[in-house]
Design an enzyme around this catalytic site. Structure first.
Site, PDB file in Angstrom:
ATOM      1  N   TYR A 110     -84.046 -85.040 -35.052  1.00  0.00           N
ATOM      2  CA  TYR A 110     -83.543 -84.639 -33.820  1.00  0.00           C
ATOM      3  C   TYR A 110     -82.396 -85.470 -33.061  1.00  0.00           C
ATOM      4  O   TYR A 110     -82.823 -86.593 -32.844  1.00  0.00           O
ATOM      5  CB  TYR A 110     -84.677 -84.252 -32.841  1.00  0.00           C
ATOM      6  CG  TYR A 110     -83.901 -83.528 -31.543  1.00  0.00           C
ATOM      7  CD1 TYR A 110     -83.829 -82.044 -31.627  1.00  0.00           C
ATOM      8  CD2 TYR A 110     -83.745 -84.060 -30.435  1.00  0.00           C
ATOM      9  CE1 TYR A 110     -83.337 -81.455 -30.603  1.00  0.00           C
ATOM     10  CE2 TYR A 110     -83.292 -83.554 -29.098  1.00  0.00           C
ATOM     11  CZ  TYR A 110     -82.797 -82.149 -29.288  1.00  0.00           C
ATOM     12  OH  TYR A 110     -82.587 -81.627 -27.941  1.00  0.00           O
ATOM     13  N   TRP A 112     -78.561 -85.368 -30.397  1.00  0.00           N
ATOM     14  CA  TRP A 112     -77.098 -84.828 -30.188  1.00  0.00           C
ATOM     15  C   TRP A 112     -75.981 -85.357 -31.121  1.00  0.00           C
ATOM     16  O   TRP A 112     -74.936 -84.817 -31.004  1.00  0.00           O
ATOM     17  CB  TRP A 112     -77.012 -84.760 -28.862  1.00  0.00           C
ATOM     18  CG  TRP A 112     -77.065 -83.629 -27.783  1.00  0.00           C
ATOM     19  CD1 TRP A 112     -78.417 -83.149 -28.047  1.00  0.00           C
ATOM     20  CD2 TRP A 112     -76.702 -82.922 -26.978  1.00  0.00           C
ATOM     21  NE1 TRP A 112     -78.731 -81.830 -27.011  1.00  0.00           N
ATOM     22  CE2 TRP A 112     -77.434 -81.939 -26.599  1.00  0.00           C
ATOM     23  CE3 TRP A 112     -75.292 -82.827 -26.611  1.00  0.00           C
ATOM     24  CZ2 TRP A 112     -76.999 -80.964 -25.460  1.00  0.00           C
ATOM     25  CZ3 TRP A 112     -74.898 -82.152 -25.505  1.00  0.00           C
ATOM     26  CH2 TRP A 112     -75.856 -80.969 -24.983  1.00  0.00           C
TER      27      TRP A 112
HETATM   28  P1  PGD Z   1     -78.766 -89.229 -27.578  1.00  0.00           P
HETATM   29  O1  PGD Z   1     -78.952 -90.196 -26.443  1.00  0.00           O
HETATM   30  O2  PGD Z   1     -77.827 -88.069 -27.268  1.00  0.00           O
HETATM   31  O3  PGD Z   1     -80.268 -88.378 -27.212  1.00  0.00           O
HETATM   32  O4  PGD Z   1     -82.392 -86.738 -27.097  1.00  0.00           O
HETATM   33  P2  PGD Z   1     -81.158 -87.330 -28.157  1.00  0.00           P
HETATM   34  O5  PGD Z   1     -82.066 -88.062 -29.150  1.00  0.00           O
HETATM   35  O6  PGD Z   1     -80.251 -86.227 -28.502  1.00  0.00           O
HETATM   36  O7  PGD Z   1     -79.152 -89.602 -29.157  1.00  0.00           O
HETATM   37  C1  PGD Z   1     -77.991 -89.511 -29.804  1.00  0.00           C
HETATM   38  C2  PGD Z   1     -77.989 -90.684 -30.538  1.00  0.00           C
HETATM   39  O8  PGD Z   1     -77.017 -90.708 -31.559  1.00  0.00           O
HETATM   40  C3  PGD Z   1     -77.407 -91.949 -30.110  1.00  0.00           C
HETATM   41  O9  PGD Z   1     -78.352 -92.986 -29.893  1.00  0.00           O
HETATM   42  C4  PGD Z   1     -76.103 -92.153 -30.522  1.00  0.00           C
HETATM   43  O10 PGD Z   1     -75.807 -93.602 -30.638  1.00  0.00           O
HETATM   44  C5  PGD Z   1     -76.041 -91.698 -31.796  1.00  0.00           C
HETATM   45  N1  PGD Z   1     -74.885 -91.234 -32.657  1.00  0.00           N
HETATM   46  C6  PGD Z   1     -73.885 -90.776 -32.133  1.00  0.00           C
HETATM   47  N2  PGD Z   1     -72.905 -90.400 -32.828  1.00  0.00           N
HETATM   48  C7  PGD Z   1     -73.509 -90.661 -34.129  1.00  0.00           C
HETATM   49  C8  PGD Z   1     -73.111 -90.374 -35.660  1.00  0.00           C
HETATM   50  O11 PGD Z   1     -71.860 -90.064 -35.686  1.00  0.00           O
HETATM   51  N3  PGD Z   1     -73.764 -90.814 -36.148  1.00  0.00           N
HETATM   52  C9  PGD Z   1     -75.061 -91.333 -36.207  1.00  0.00           C
HETATM   53  N4  PGD Z   1     -76.141 -91.747 -37.167  1.00  0.00           N
HETATM   54  N5  PGD Z   1     -75.530 -91.664 -34.822  1.00  0.00           N
HETATM   55  C10 PGD Z   1     -74.515 -91.210 -33.828  1.00  0.00           C
HETATM   56  C11 PGD Z   1     -81.875 -86.135 -26.083  1.00  0.00           C
HETATM   57  C12 PGD Z   1     -82.992 -85.009 -25.596  1.00  0.00           C
HETATM   58  O12 PGD Z   1     -83.916 -86.052 -24.511  1.00  0.00           O
HETATM   59  C13 PGD Z   1     -82.757 -83.838 -24.918  1.00  0.00           C
HETATM   60  S1  PGD Z   1     -81.477 -82.893 -25.634  1.00  0.00           S
HETATM   61  C14 PGD Z   1     -83.236 -83.317 -23.832  1.00  0.00           C
HETATM   62  S2  PGD Z   1     -82.890 -82.102 -22.847  1.00  0.00           S
HETATM   63  C15 PGD Z   1     -84.556 -84.151 -23.223  1.00  0.00           C
HETATM   64  N6  PGD Z   1     -84.461 -84.285 -22.300  1.00  0.00           N
HETATM   65  C16 PGD Z   1     -85.238 -85.054 -21.240  1.00  0.00           C
HETATM   66  C17 PGD Z   1     -85.682 -85.147 -19.927  1.00  0.00           C
HETATM   67  O13 PGD Z   1     -84.999 -84.302 -19.122  1.00  0.00           O
HETATM   68  N7  PGD Z   1     -86.674 -85.843 -19.430  1.00  0.00           N
HETATM   69  C18 PGD Z   1     -87.428 -86.764 -20.174  1.00  0.00           C
HETATM   70  N8  PGD Z   1     -88.492 -87.362 -19.803  1.00  0.00           N
HETATM   71  N9  PGD Z   1     -87.072 -86.613 -21.553  1.00  0.00           N
HETATM   72  C19 PGD Z   1     -86.099 -85.941 -22.256  1.00  0.00           C
HETATM   73  N10 PGD Z   1     -85.844 -86.075 -23.320  1.00  0.00           N
HETATM   74  C20 PGD Z   1     -84.938 -85.192 -24.368  1.00  0.00           C
END
Ligand code: PGD
Length: 765
Positions: A110, A112
């Site tokens: 999972y 983004w």
């Molecule tokens: P991101 O920080 O977007 O978080 O969780 P998610 O895991 O989506 O992580 C994306 C990762 O992908 C980053 O580490 C980035 O460096 C890496 N990345 C970016 N581009 C690339 C690429 O091209 N290739 C590779 N291999 N990696 C890449 C988000 C999730 O957290 C979400 S959607 C929600 S809504 C939730 N929100 C909450 C919340 O409100 N409160 C709490 N306590 N916890 C939550 N967790 C959830």
């Protein structure tokens, strides 16, 4: 790489970028009326020391081979060549595949990742595992809306139909008298949309609406959940009590004969059961305004007066993602729909119910006539799944049964997890428990652009390029612009695209053709673009040839102005256009949900006490919400994200009255703690938060002083150390990370500097 500005796009906006004298400059897309400051997080990202420079293998795994290992998260790394890394990964995949089959591999992955639709890392992992390993154990739903996306189809229709094709911002600006926003309409949330967002229009629409006279009412413990432009009202309830508040409002409407009985009779099923519940016929508890007042922390007179003000007005009720990201999160989502129905509003212009307006930039927008193609995933040869937020349960309890949406499923025994484009040590709850879960694996493989905490727990870390270093196409179904994402820089050090990494692995596993279909990145982009061109041509719409699109950098796509199409048609003729629910109507009572016999989510909406509530040991609610200065944990080392920290630590908001009682002043380092761990943050004393509540946003990279501690101390400010890892209910099993309870005190222990952005110790082979 070209010094000319090139077009690019991100989840938080499109922009022109150029590298000059080693400096990256970013100019927002000229068509964006209100560009996001998140763009400045890119400025020093390309060569940041936190980037992963070369393939790395965890020492313990390299020396002792696959197997459960308590050193994960607390080990050093050995740099290896790409050739060695590919060999190790291919051999390990073969071993696990042969010994356990696809049910031994978790490919949920999972996250983004970044905006480009081809390099969407999660899709790349899924396609790779399907085409080379015969499939994988998958995850369903999202951390954003895990609860609502399962509930809404039972009671009204598909979540995206309600959220993305529901009431539009134009309608709100023209027609709504009252926008009652449970969870508010914070611009920090709508500045982001998966796949990209070229026009940030929410601020302008709120301005227009409020100038016409729309009353925006934000129900939230945080004043900042509604922007000043909305000139709205702040209604602070105790966190997690919105369901009780709505029941109180319904009781007043019923009592005073203010419900639209004709609407309820024609368009809904189950209103009598709801009335019986509110009247206490089931259990003798009358859920009236006085009852609700006790739970929510506002007066009964206020609730009564508030309910009366809703009557006779064009009211739009919206419930944010945040509210369903909590235990029993289904209830406010369901009750928001019941309230809109009791007021007779669904299907009227600017009125009714819309889910999660403002929670993402997609919502309240128009839909494109055709969507840009997604990377085909191939066929998954097995059907084993978990609701996405149950990952730790699965890894810790193989073979155990669990409930989900009327099914009884069993957790598989996972040996290998493959992750790209996500950060579970950002997104998951109870991080000490999550570490234990990952310690059970034989092998954990991660592709990352930077040394996130997830990368630090991996056995094999493969350096991925970041979006600015490769070409792609960016677009979202609710964005009328499609962008050619042109590369701005060469890949950092030895980083490679996820696609290139998987292509070589597929070759070594003997499935190159199945994975690549003989195409390189440009080949896929052209194929997808041509597919779009053909779909549009079938509707007599012409778009430029690929070469011209690539040169221009952006094209405009035709949109449908059909906001509210499902619910409007239903209102016009419920027999001819029934809803896709079992009854064809809005289900205030769901016979399907009732048939599952879940105590924590019965057949009609209810108030259920959460298992966590403040007490003497943990007297504060903690709101762990989305950050304003970055997307989730992405580019936490970026300029804008750092500007929101104080001395490198996250800021935690608390009310002045609480600060006085705790002898805390603004800028003090404070410690938030409960039975799961401890978190340090810088105190921000502000009257924009209600007393008894503290707020610490998510996204600061987890930085435990002792990663192996049972109750770790994060010196950086990651609130997921403290949140509880339970499903929202047996029905939906969503993430419950939004709120928890904590104690707060001034920190007096040893203060060590934040080390989250310093790569772990490593050596060359
Ligand atoms: P991101 O920080 O977007 O978080 O969780 P998610 O895991 O989506 O992580 C994306 C990762 O992908 C980053 O580490 C980035 O460096 C890496 N990345 C970016 N581009 C690339 C690429 O091209 N290739 C590779 N291999 N990696 C890449 C988000 C999730 O957290 C979400 S959607 C929600 S809504 C939730 N929100 C909450 C919340 O409100 N409160 C709490 N306590 N916890 C939550 N967790 C959830």
């Amino acid at each position: 790489m070209s010094q000319k500005p090139v077009m690019h796009s991100s989840h938080w906006g499109a922009f022109h970028a150029r590298q000059q004298d080693g400096q990256l400059s970013i100019e927002p897309f000229s068509g964006d009326p209100n560009p996001s400051p998140l763009l400045t997080n890119f400025r020093h990202a390309l060569n940041h020391p936190a980037r992963v420079a070369r393939p790395m293998v965890r020492r313990g795994w390299l020396e002792q081979g696959p197997g459960a290992d308590q050193r994960r998260g607390n080990d050093d790394y050995i740099a290896v060549s790409w050739d060695e890394a590919w060999e190790l990964v291919a051999n390990e995949l073969s071993r696990v595949g042969k010994s356990y089959g696809p049910q031994g591999i978790f490919g949920g992955s999972y996250g983004w990742s970044s905006a480009g639709r081809f390099h969407h890392a999660q899709s790349q992992v899924h396609r790779f595992l399907n085409t080379t390993m015969g499939g994988y154990v998958r995850s369903v739903n999202s951390y954003s809306s895990g609860s609502a996306s399962v509930l809404l189809p039972h009671i009204v229709g598909d979540m995206n139909e309600i959220a993305r094709r529901g009431v539009s911002w134009e309608e709100i600006a023209q027609h709504s008298d009252i926008v009652l926003a449970f969870g508010g309409l914070a611009l920090k949330n709508s500045q982001v949309a998966s796949g990209g967002l070229s026009e940030h229009t929410e601020r302008g629409f709120m301005q227009q609406a409020s100038q016409r006279g729309t009353r925006f009412i934000s129900v939230s413990p945080l004043k900042s959940d509604l922007p000043d432009e909305a000139r709205g009202e702040w209604l602070a309830l105790r966190p997690g009590t919105d369901a009780a508040f709505i029941l109180g409002l319904l009781a007043v409407l019923i009592e005073e004969g203010l419900t639209d009985e004709a609407f309820l009779a024609r368009y809904t099923v189950g209103w009598p059961q709801m009335v019986a519940y509110i009247d206490g016929e089931e259990d003798g508890t009358k859920r009236d305004a006085a009852w609700a007042a006790d739970i929510c922390g506002v007066s009964a007179a206020f609730i009564t007066d508030f309910a009366r003000q809703l009557h006779g007005k064009r009211v739009l009720v919206t419930v944010a993602h945040a509210l369903q990201r909590a235990e029993h999160g289904e209830q406010p989502v369901w009750l928001g729909l019941v309230l809109a129905s009791a007021l007779g509003q669904p299907g009227l212009p600017g009125g009714g119910y819309t889910y999660a307006l403002g929670a993402l930039g997609h919502y309240g927008k128009h839909h494109n006539r055709v969507s840009f193609p997604a990377l085909p995933q191939g066929r998954n040869g097995i059907d084993r799944l978990i609701p996405v937020a149950r990952i730790a349960d699965m890894l810790l309890n193989p073979g155990t049964q669990f409930d989900y949406n009327g099914r009884r499923l069993t957790y598989p025994h996972i040996r290998l997890a493959y992750w790209a484009g996500g950060n579970p040590f950002h997104h998951h709850q109870d991080l000490a428990r999550l570490r234990q879960a990952f310690c059970q694996l034989d092998t954990f493989i991660v592709h990352e652009i930077a040394w996130t905490s997830t990368a630090r727990h991996a056995d094999i870390v493969l350096p991925a390029t970041m979006t600015l270093e490769r070409e792609d196409i960016g677009g979202a179904p609710t964005d009328r612009h499609l962008f050619a994402m042109q590369p701005v820089a060469q890949p950092y050090a030895e980083a490679k695209d996820d696609y290139a990494i998987f292509s070589e692995l597929a070759r070594r596993l003997g499935h190159e053709e199945a994975f690549t279909e003989g195409l390189d990145t440009r080949g896929w982009l052209e194929r997808h673009y041509h597919q779009l061109q053909q779909k549009l041509a079938a509707q007599q719409v012409t778009i430029p040839a690929f070469e011209q699109f690539w040169q221009q950098g952006v094209i405009e796509l035709p949109q449908l102005k059909d906001g509210g199409r499902m619910i409007n048609a239903f209102r016009a003729d419920p027999d001819a256009a029934p809803l896709p629910t079992p009854s064809g109507k809005i289900e205030i009572f769901s016979a399907t949900i009732a048939s599952f016999n879940y105590e924590n989510c019965p057949g009609h909406p209810v108030w259920r006490e959460p298992q966590q509530k403040p007490d003497a040991a943990q007297p504060f609610w903690l709101i762990a919400n989305q950050p304003a200065t970055r997307l989730h944990s992405q580019l936490d080392f970026g300029d804008y994200s750092l500007s929101g920290k104080r001395d490198g630590r996250e800021a935690c908001s608390l009310n002045p009255n609480d600060a006085v009682a705790l002898n805390i002043t603004d800028g003090d380092i404070i410690e938030l703690y409960n039975q799961r761990g401890h978190v340090l943050a810088s105190a921000r004393v502000t009257d924009t938060i209600m007393a008894g509540v503290v707020q610490l946003p998510t996204g600061a990279w987890y930085d435990p002083v002792d990663p192996t501690a049972v109750r770790p101390l994060c010196r950086h400010g990651n609130p997921n150390v403290l949140t509880l890892d339970i499903g929202t209910s047996s029905l939906t099993q969503g993430c419950s990370g939004q709120i928890t309870v904590v104690q707060v005190r001034k920190y007096t222990g040893e203060l060590t500097p934040v080390q989250a952005f310093i790569p772990p110790a490593h050596q060359k082979r």
